[in-house]
Design a protein around this motif. Structure first.
Motif, PDB file in Angstrom:
ATOM      1  N   VAL A  44       0.737  -1.113  -0.061  1.00 44.65           N
ATOM      2  CA  VAL A  44      -0.115  -0.147   0.026  1.00 44.65           C
ATOM      3  C   VAL A  44       0.984   1.180   0.167  1.00 44.65           C
ATOM      4  N   ILE A  45       0.384   2.336  -0.565  1.00 46.65           N
ATOM      5  CA  ILE A  45       1.120   3.488  -0.677  1.00 46.65           C
ATOM      6  C   ILE A  45       0.504   4.570   0.211  1.00 46.65           C
ATOM      7  N   THR A  46       1.087   5.038   1.490  1.00 44.98           N
ATOM      8  CA  THR A  46       0.484   5.881   2.357  1.00 44.98           C
ATOM      9  C   THR A  46       0.913   7.246   2.076  1.00 44.98           C
ATOM     10  N   LYS A  47      -0.210   8.209   2.612  1.00 43.25           N
ATOM     11  CA  LYS A  47       0.044   9.585   2.230  1.00 43.25           C
ATOM     12  C   LYS A  47       0.710   9.972   3.599  1.00 43.25           C
ATOM     13  N   ASP A  48       1.228  11.522   3.709  1.00 45.45           N
ATOM     14  CA  ASP A  48       1.632  12.080   4.846  1.00 45.45           C
ATOM     15  C   ASP A  48       0.576  12.160   5.717  1.00 45.45           C
ATOM     16  N   HIS A  49       0.347  11.281   6.787  1.00 45.42           N
ATOM     17  CA  HIS A  49      -0.771  11.254   7.733  1.00 45.42           C
ATOM     18  C   HIS A  49      -0.296  11.074   8.920  1.00 45.42           C
ATOM     19  N   ARG A  50      -0.774  11.596  10.070  1.00 45.76           N
ATOM     20  CA  ARG A  50      -0.445  11.411  11.574  1.00 45.76           C
ATOM     21  C   ARG A  50      -0.604   9.657  11.754  1.00 45.76           C
ATOM     22  N   LEU A  51      -1.504   9.062  11.129  1.00 49.08           N
ATOM     23  CA  LEU A  51      -1.882   7.511  11.385  1.00 49.08           C
ATOM     24  C   LEU A  51      -0.544   6.628  10.878  1.00 49.08           C
ATOM     25  N   HIS A 108      -4.688  -5.480   7.846  1.00 47.00           N
ATOM     26  CA  HIS A 108      -4.624  -5.798   9.163  1.00 47.00           C
ATOM     27  C   HIS A 108      -3.105  -5.413   9.499  1.00 47.00           C
ATOM     28  N   PRO A 109      -2.940  -4.410  10.349  1.00 46.54           N
ATOM     29  CA  PRO A 109      -1.837  -4.125  11.161  1.00 46.54           C
ATOM     30  C   PRO A 109      -1.355  -4.646  12.014  1.00 46.54           C
ATOM     31  N   GLU A 110      -2.531  -5.547  12.623  1.00 48.66           N
ATOM     32  CA  GLU A 110      -2.173  -6.267  14.001  1.00 48.66           C
ATOM     33  C   GLU A 110      -1.216  -7.408  13.744  1.00 48.66           C
ATOM     34  N   VAL A 163       4.259  -5.204   7.492  1.00 46.37           N
ATOM     35  CA  VAL A 163       5.689  -4.922   8.269  1.00 46.37           C
ATOM     36  C   VAL A 163       5.470  -4.078   9.003  1.00 46.37           C
ATOM     37  N   HIS A 164       4.952  -2.624   9.103  1.00 47.65           N
ATOM     38  CA  HIS A 164       4.955  -1.658  10.049  1.00 47.65           C
ATOM     39  C   HIS A 164       3.665  -1.515  10.741  1.00 47.65           C
ATOM     40  N   GLY A 165       2.903  -2.885  10.884  1.00 47.17           N
ATOM     41  CA  GLY A 165       1.676  -2.476  11.424  1.00 47.17           C
ATOM     42  C   GLY A 165       1.528  -2.095  12.960  1.00 47.17           C
ATOM     43  N   HIS A 166       2.718  -2.521  13.506  1.00 41.95           N
ATOM     44  CA  HIS A 166       2.783  -2.332  14.927  1.00 41.95           C
ATOM     45  C   HIS A 166       3.008  -0.834  15.033  1.00 41.95           C
ATOM     46  N   GLN A 167       3.566  -0.174  14.345  1.00 39.39           N
ATOM     47  CA  GLN A 167       3.906   1.281  14.338  1.00 39.39           C
ATOM     48  C   GLN A 167       2.504   2.055  13.967  1.00 39.39           C
ATOM     49  N   ILE A 168       1.632   1.464  13.152  1.00 40.61           N
ATOM     50  CA  ILE A 168       0.427   2.118  12.808  1.00 40.61           C
ATOM     51  C   ILE A 168      -0.402   2.097  14.021  1.00 40.61           C
ATOM     52  N   LEU A 169      -0.441   1.081  14.780  1.00 42.63           N
ATOM     53  CA  LEU A 169      -1.244   0.904  15.993  1.00 42.63           C
ATOM     54  C   LEU A 169      -0.816   1.705  17.108  1.00 42.63           C
ATOM     55  N   GLN A 170       0.550   1.855  17.132  1.00 39.62           N
ATOM     56  CA  GLN A 170       1.209   2.657  18.013  1.00 39.62           C
ATOM     57  C   GLN A 170       0.858   4.291  17.691  1.00 39.62           C
ATOM     58  N   ASN A 171       0.874   4.651  16.823  1.00 38.66           N
ATOM     59  CA  ASN A 171       0.401   5.909  16.205  1.00 38.66           C
ATOM     60  C   ASN A 171      -0.968   6.166  16.674  1.00 38.66           C
ATOM     61  N   PHE A 172      -1.765   5.436  16.520  1.00 37.00           N
ATOM     62  CA  PHE A 172      -3.427   5.401  16.711  1.00 37.00           C
ATOM     63  C   PHE A 172      -3.423   5.458  18.307  1.00 37.00           C
ATOM     64  N   VAL A 173      -2.681   4.562  18.919  1.00 29.47           N
ATOM     65  CA  VAL A 173      -3.226   4.541  20.521  1.00 29.47           C
ATOM     66  C   VAL A 173      -2.670   5.496  21.272  1.00 29.47           C
TER      67      VAL A 173
END
Length: 510
Positions: free
Chosen positions: A109-116, A168-170, A175-185
């Motif tokens: 996936v290609i992500t945008k510059d976003h806080r998530l 599924h980031p979990e 690969v960077h799913g844990h970081q995504i969840l950390q950003n959210f939490v």
């Protein structure tokens, strides 16, 4: 729990417990509730995670009503196909998306510059259990990630902290799913890191003191991690008002009854050891069906335990080592829960015992129980032991259980486990054991033809037992184990190694 926490609403995903464990690894408390039992919103809830997808109109109505009543500032993250509910769509093919094959696939996936996606590369590999085919969003939503084919992989409701991810980031494959969840939490929800073993111990002991006061409590010890940690917590809270009973059902590992008693002696616990092996063996006589075995062992244990508990005057409470996955399963929707095997830890207390129940570990996952045990100073020999089935060797003896079969399996199992330890492999395997098969094979011993038992060795790696991969133990190690079993255990002339993963196999054979 009045500390910062997240509420995870289970819409039927197989990954819901994994999401919760990832959140808790960030030292933030969270609880899982099925959609039909969503609790009222409370101020200590700092965010909501939706996991999975539901096809029930009633469930969708409950969920939408709950979300609409949330304060505007409460962040919401929907994971997987359930995210389409956030854009007002029913979970079925429509103009906004279509459901592809329900097979997990790796995608970029290609992500945008976003806080998530802070600290996430623009191109990242994720795991999805469907084809990403969300092409259009309603006006009030914006896309924040795309698949390589242009499909929308993530979105946000404009000017609100409401997010959807169609992957599924979990799972570790993202690969960077844990970081995504950390950003959210931590960043978006602003949760404080207060969920730690030391904080749990302090608050748990205080709560137990308040609840139990001067009442007497009886606890059944098994030698396993859960009952051991529960016992030490209770002992620190109420001291000599805790009475422990350790029942030998005759189905333990070799020398287990004596070794466990010795290990408990250092804690100052009051432990009454009861050898009821003959009683269990008699009750199991001639029984082959694994589910019947489990029920016989569970019922016999309850009766033995009840008799011993009645010898203690004025007992008010029964303590159990129930952990959080047991609780989650007990509140799951009966329409979606699949019964794999019977359990007797939740809801198994018979009316005749007339005791109140206290469950000191009921909010903990297994890895959290171990972390708390280490913090309490419990020895590694107890804390890091492999899981062992509640019915013991009865479900590793396929077919009827006899004294001789128990002897054979105990000897085989002892060699396997000791070899794992001596070769430095024990801590690299999540669970290992031996199974006595209901077949015999032709062999040769001392130049004579034999017709003896076949045993299977089983070793798996897993996180929580929900899924497992067979452990790829070295061939020279397996050869060494096999030789020692064949030459030292009378009655065995063939050893095989189980290379089945879960699913479709289970960890135990019965």
């Amino acid at each position: 729990m009045n500390q910062d926490s997240l509420l995870i609403i289970d819409l039927g995903s197989a990954y819901t417990q994994l999401i919760a464990r990832q959140v808790r690894s960030l030292q933030v408390y969270c609880e899982i509730y099925p959609v039909h039992r969503i609790p009222p919103f409370q101020s200590h809830i700092k965010g909501i995670i939706l996991s999975g997808i539901t096809y029930s109109a009633a469930d969708i109505s409950l969920l939408i009503g709950f979300l609409e009543a949330l304060p505007d500032q409460i962040p919401v993250l929907a994971i997987g196909m359930g995210s389409v509910l956030l854009i007002g769509e029913q979970p079925k093919p429509n103009t906004f998306y279509s459901v592809g094959a329900p097979i997990a696939t790796s995608q970029t996936v290609i992500t945008k510059d976003h806080r998530l996606f802070k600290h996430i590369p623009q191109h990242t590999t994720v795991w999805a259990d469907h084809e990403l085919d969300l092409k259009i969003l309603p006006e009030e939503f914006i896309a924040i990630a795309h698949a390589q084919d242009g499909s929308i992989a993530g979105f946000q409701k404009a000017e609100k902290p409401i997010y959807g991810l169609l992957f599924h980031p979990e799972v570790h494959q993202s690969v960077h799913g844990h970081q995504i969840l950390q950003n959210f939490v931590l960043d978006i929800c602003g949760c404080q890191k207060s969920w730690t073993p030391s904080n749990f111990i302090v608050s748990s002991i205080a709560a137990l003191k308040e609840t139990l006061s001067n009442d007497k409590v009886v606890l059944g010890l098994s030698g396993g991690v859960d009952s051991t940690v529960a016992a030490i917590l209770l002992h620190q809270a109420i001291g000599q008002n805790l009475y422990c009973i350790f029942v030998n059902n005759g189905l333990l590992r070799k020398d287990e009854f004596n070794l466990v008693q010795k290990s408990y002696s250092a804690f100052g616990l009051q432990v009454k050891a009861v050898d009821a092996s003959a009683r269990f063996l008699q009750a199991l006589s001639g029984v082959s069906d694994p589910e019947q075995k489990r029920k016989i062992i569970g019922n016999t244990f309850i009766h033995v335990f009840d008799e011993e508990a009645h010898s203690i005057q004025d007992v008010v409470w029964l303590a159990q080592g129930t952990i959080y996955p047991d609780i989650i399963e007990s509140v799951s929707s009966p329409d979606t829960q699949v019964k794999v095997k019977s359990h007797h830890n939740v809801g198994g207390l018979p009316d005749f015992m007339k005791l109140k129940v206290v469950e000191p570990l009921k909010v903990l996952f297994k890895d959290e129980v171990r972390a708390i045990g280490r913090q309490l100073g419990i020895s590694s020999w107890l804390i890091d032991r492999h899981p062992f089935p509640g019915p013991g060797l009865a479900v590793r003896i396929l077919g009827p259980v006899t004294d001789e079969k128990i002897r054979v399996l105990q000897e085989v199992d002892a060699i396997f486990i000791e070899k794992l330890r001596s070769h430095g492999l024990y801590d690299k395997v999540w669970q290992a054991g031996a199974i006595l098969l209901p077949v015999q094979s032709v062999g040769v011993r001392n130049n004579q033809r034999t017709y003896e038992n076949v045993v299977a060795l089983r070793a798996v790696n897993s996180v929580d037992g929900m899924t497992a991969e067979w452990a790829q133990l070295p061939y020279d190690f397996l050869l060494s184990v096999s030789n020692e079993i064949l030459y030292q255990v009378a009655g065995v002339n063939r050893v095989v190694y189980d290379i089945s993963s879960k699913p479709p196999a289970t960890i135990e054979w019965e």
